[in-house]
Design an enzyme around this catalytic site. Structure first.
Site, PDB file in Angstrom:
ATOM      1  CB  VAL A  11      -0.904   0.059   1.252  1.00 49.20           C
ATOM      2  CG1 VAL A  11      -1.830   1.277   1.185  1.00 49.20           C
ATOM      3  CG2 VAL A  11      -1.724  -1.199   1.395  1.00 49.20           C
TER       4      VAL A  11
ATOM      5  CD  GLU B 263      -0.596  -1.353 -16.151  1.00 48.88           C
ATOM      6  OE1 GLU B 263      -0.476  -2.188 -17.055  1.00 48.88           O
ATOM      7  OE2 GLU B 263       0.149  -1.276 -15.166  1.00 48.88           O
TER       8      GLU B 263
ATOM      9  CG  ASP C  38      -4.279   0.021  -7.438  1.00 49.90           C
ATOM     10  OD1 ASP C  38      -3.429  -0.888  -7.472  1.00 49.90           O
ATOM     11  OD2 ASP C  38      -4.080   1.122  -6.882  1.00 49.90           O
TER      12      ASP C  38
ATOM     13  CE  LYS D  39      -2.217   0.487  -4.178  1.00 52.11           C
ATOM     14  NZ  LYS D  39      -1.958   1.538  -5.163  1.00 52.11           N
TER      15      LYS D  39
ATOM     16  N   GLY E 214       3.324   2.378  -1.839  1.00 45.89           N
ATOM     17  CA  GLY E 214       4.741   2.296  -2.221  1.00 45.89           C
ATOM     18  C   GLY E 214       5.722   2.632  -1.120  1.00 45.89           C
TER      19      GLY E 214
END
Ligand SMILES: NC(=O)c1ccc[n+]([C@@H]2O[C@H](COP(=O)([O-])OP(=O)(O)OC[C@H]3O[C@@H](n4cnc5c(N)ncnc54)[C@H](OP(=O)(O)O)[C@@H]3O)[C@@H](O)[C@H]2O)c1
Length: 451
Positions: A150, A208, A219, A223, A152
Site C-alpha cells: 500500500v 496502463e 486497485d 489497498k 509504495g
C-alpha cells in the site's frame, strides 16, 4: 552463504560477524529489478548501518532466457522454477514480487511452511488472502511483511501497526492510486476531459494501456481492504469494499466543485462508525468532494497521501511516492532488513490477531451529496425535480441552474442524507420525462462530516 545460529551470550560482538542472509527473489519486473539493483548498490551501507549482510542467492522469473539489464550481475542466479528459489537451503528470506494471487499465494505458503520469512509488495494477494496468510505465518512463527503493498515508499503499514499500535483509529482517508490522482489533477488544473487526461497519463506511463483496474477504483479498493484490516484488526477483503471509480466525472463537475470551495479526489476510506472497537466499520472507495483546505486536497499529480484520524493521536498525514520501481523497492528493502534482523535476534514481528467485524453496507451510510442533472429547460421542471428529493426525504442545501441552450443543468448539494434515499432519488429522477441525464453523484467530505 548461511546465517549462523544465535549469537553467544559470552560474545557480545558475535552478532556483528554474522554471515550473509540469503535472499530468494521471485520476480524481476519493475519492482524486482529495482530491488535487485538496490541490494547490490546498498549492501555495504546496509551492512554498516545494521550489521546485516544481504545476498541475493536465486531469482525466479517466467522467462529466464530473456536478455535483461541485470544479466551481467545475475550470473547463474536466474531460474524458471520459482520453487527452486523457495526451497534453496541458502535462501533464508523469500521476496515475492511476481504479483497476482496465483502462483504467488502457493509460493508464499510454501516459504512459510519451510519456516522462511516472506516480504511481499503484492496488494492483490494481501487484499484477497491476507487474513489466511497472516494466520499461517503466525502459526509458523515467521514474518510476513507487506509494507510496499500500500502506497509504495510511504511507511504507512509500519505507522499503523507499530507507532499507532495502542491508538483507536477512527478513520483513514487516502489517495492511494497515483494514476487516478494524476488524471484528476489534469482535469482540475487544465480543464481536460476525462479522456484527454487519461491519454496524458498513458503517454507518461502513469496509466496502463488497459487502465480499468485503476480508473474503476479496484486497485484502491485492494489497498483500502489492507488498510482496514490493519487499522481495525479486521478480516476485510476486496470483495467487502464498496467501489466506484472516476469515469463519470466531467470537467464541469470539477469546475462546480471549485466554485463551492472543494477539490475532487478519489478516496479510499476505512472508518469506524461507532465509539467502541466492536462498532461496525465502513470500507469504501469513491470520488469525493473535499474542502480545498483539507490536507488531501493539495495532493497533486501521481503522488499518494493518507490522512489518519486517531482518538488520542488526532489527525496526521503521510505523503509521498506510492508506486514506481525504486520507491516500492525501497519499502521492500526496509521490510527485508527487518525480517533479517528478526532472524538474527530469533524473534519476529508482533503477530496480528484479526477478528470478524461488521462491515456496514454503503446503502446505510449518510453524508452530503453533490448531484448534477441535465434537464429540458421548460417551466415546472425545477419544481418536479425538487419534489423528487422531497419525496425521498433528501433535504436540499443549495441549488444552481446553468443554462445549456434548450437544456439546463441543475446542480444540487444536499444536507446529510442516507445513501439509499439518495440512490432512490436518482432512480426516480431518471424516470422523469424532463430529465435528459443524471450526471455525476459525488459525496462531500465537509462541515457536516466532521467528527
Ligand atoms: N510497479 C509498481 O509501481 C508497484 C507498486 C507497488 C506494488 N507493486 C506490486 O509489486 C509486484 C510486482 O509488480 P511489478 O510491477 O514489478 O510486476 P511486473 O513488472 O509485471 O513483474 C513481474 C515479474 O514476475 C515474474 N513472473 C511472473 N509470473 C511468474 C511465475 N509464474 N513464476 C516466476 N516468475 C514470474 C515476471 O517474469 P518475466 O520477467 O520473465 O516476465 C516478472 O519478472 C506486484 O504485486 C505489484 O502489485 C508494484
Amino acid at each position: 552463504v548461511s546465517l549462523p545460529g544465535p549469537a553467544s551470550a559470552a560474545d557480545p560482538n558475535a552478532k556483528d560477524r554474522l554471515g550473509a542472509v540469503g535472499l530468494g527473489l521471485l520476480g524481476l519486473g519493475n519492482v524486482g529489478a529495482a530491488f535487485f539493483e538496490m541490494v547490490f548498490a546498498k549492501a555495504a551501507t546496509v551492512a554498516e548501518r545494521t550489521g546485516i549482510d544481504l545476498e541475493i542467492v536465486k531469482v525466479g522469473v517466467r522467462e529466464p532466457r530473456r536478455k535483461r539489464r541485470e544479466t551481467a550481475l545475475l550470473g547463474q542466479k536466474l531460474v524458471a522454477d520459482p520453487y527452486e528459489v523457495v526451497n534453496d537451503p541458502e535462501v533464508r528470506i523469500v521476496v515475492e514480487l511476481i504479483g497476482g494471487v496465483l502462483p504467488a499465494k502457493d509460493l508464499v505458503l510454501a516459504a512459510l511452511a519451510a519456516g522462511k520469512p516472506v516480504v511481499t509488495a503484492n496488494k492483490e494477494l494481501m487484499a484477497t488472502c491476507g487474513t489466511e496468510l497472516l494466520s499461517v505465518a503466525e502459526k509458523a512463527g515467521v514474518d510476513l511483511l507487506f509494507e510496499a503493498s500500500v502506497a509504495g515508499a510511504i511507511p504507512l503499514i509500519r505507522l499503523l501497526k507499530e507507532s499507532l499500535a495502542a491508538e483507536q483509529i477512527l478513520r483513514i482517508s487516502g489517495i492511494v492510486n497515483g494514476t487516478t490522482n494524476y488524471i484528476l489533477t489534469r482535469m482540475s488544473e487544465e480543464g481536460l476531459s476525462y479522456k484527454e487526461a487519461l491519454a496524458a497519463a498513458q503517454r507518461l506511463g502513469y496509466a496502463e494501456a488497459d487502465p480499468s483496474a485503476d480508473v474503476a477504483g479496484l486497485d484502491a479498493a485492494a489497498k483500502a481492504a489492507i488498510l482496514a484490516g490493519i487499522a481495525f484488526d479486521a478480516d476485510v477483503s476486496t470483495s467487502d469494499v464498496f467501489c466506484e471509480g472516476i469515469t463519470a466525472i466531467s470537467p464541469s463537475d470539477i469546475k462546480f466543485a471549485h466554485k463551492l470551495g472543494y477539490e475532487v479526489k478519489l478516496l479510499a476510506v476505512a472508518e469506524q462508525l461507532g465509539t467502541t472497537e466492536e462498532s461496525p466499520i465502513s470500507v469504501r472507495v469513491h470520488p469525493a468532494m473535499l474542502p480545498a483546505s483539507h490536507p488531501l486536497a493539495s495532493v497533486r499529480e501521481a503522488l499518494n497521501a493518507v490522512f489518519v484520524e486517531g482518538e488520542a493521536a488526532g489527525e496526521m498525514m503521510v505523503y509521498g511516492r506510492g508506486a514506481g520501481g525504486l520507491p516500492t523497492a525501497s519499502a521492500v528493502l526496509g521490510d527485508v532488513i527487518e525480517a533479517a534482523h528478526h532472524l538474527r535476534e530469533e524473534t519476529r514481528a508482533r503477530p496480528t490477531r484479526r477478528k470478524a467485524r461488521t462491515i456496514e453496507k454503503m446503502s446505510r451510510l449518510s453524508c452530503q451529496y453533490y448531484l448534477s442533472i441535465e434537464v429540458t429547460d421548460r417551466p415546472g421542471v425545477l419544481a418536479a425535480v425538487a419534489g423528487v428529493f422531497g419525496e425521498h426525504g433528501v433535504s436540499i442545501r443549495s441549488m444552481e441552474q446553468v443554462g445549456l441552450g434548450s437544456e439546463a443543468r441543475l446542480v444540487f448539494v444536499t444536507h446529510t442524507a442516507r445513501e439509499d434515499d439518495v440512490q432512490a432519488t436518482v432512480a426516480r429522477l431518471e424516470e422523469l420525462d424532463s430529465v435528459e441525464r443524471v450526471g455525476c453523484l459525488l459525496r462531500l467530505i465537509g462541515e457536516e462530516d466532521r467528527r
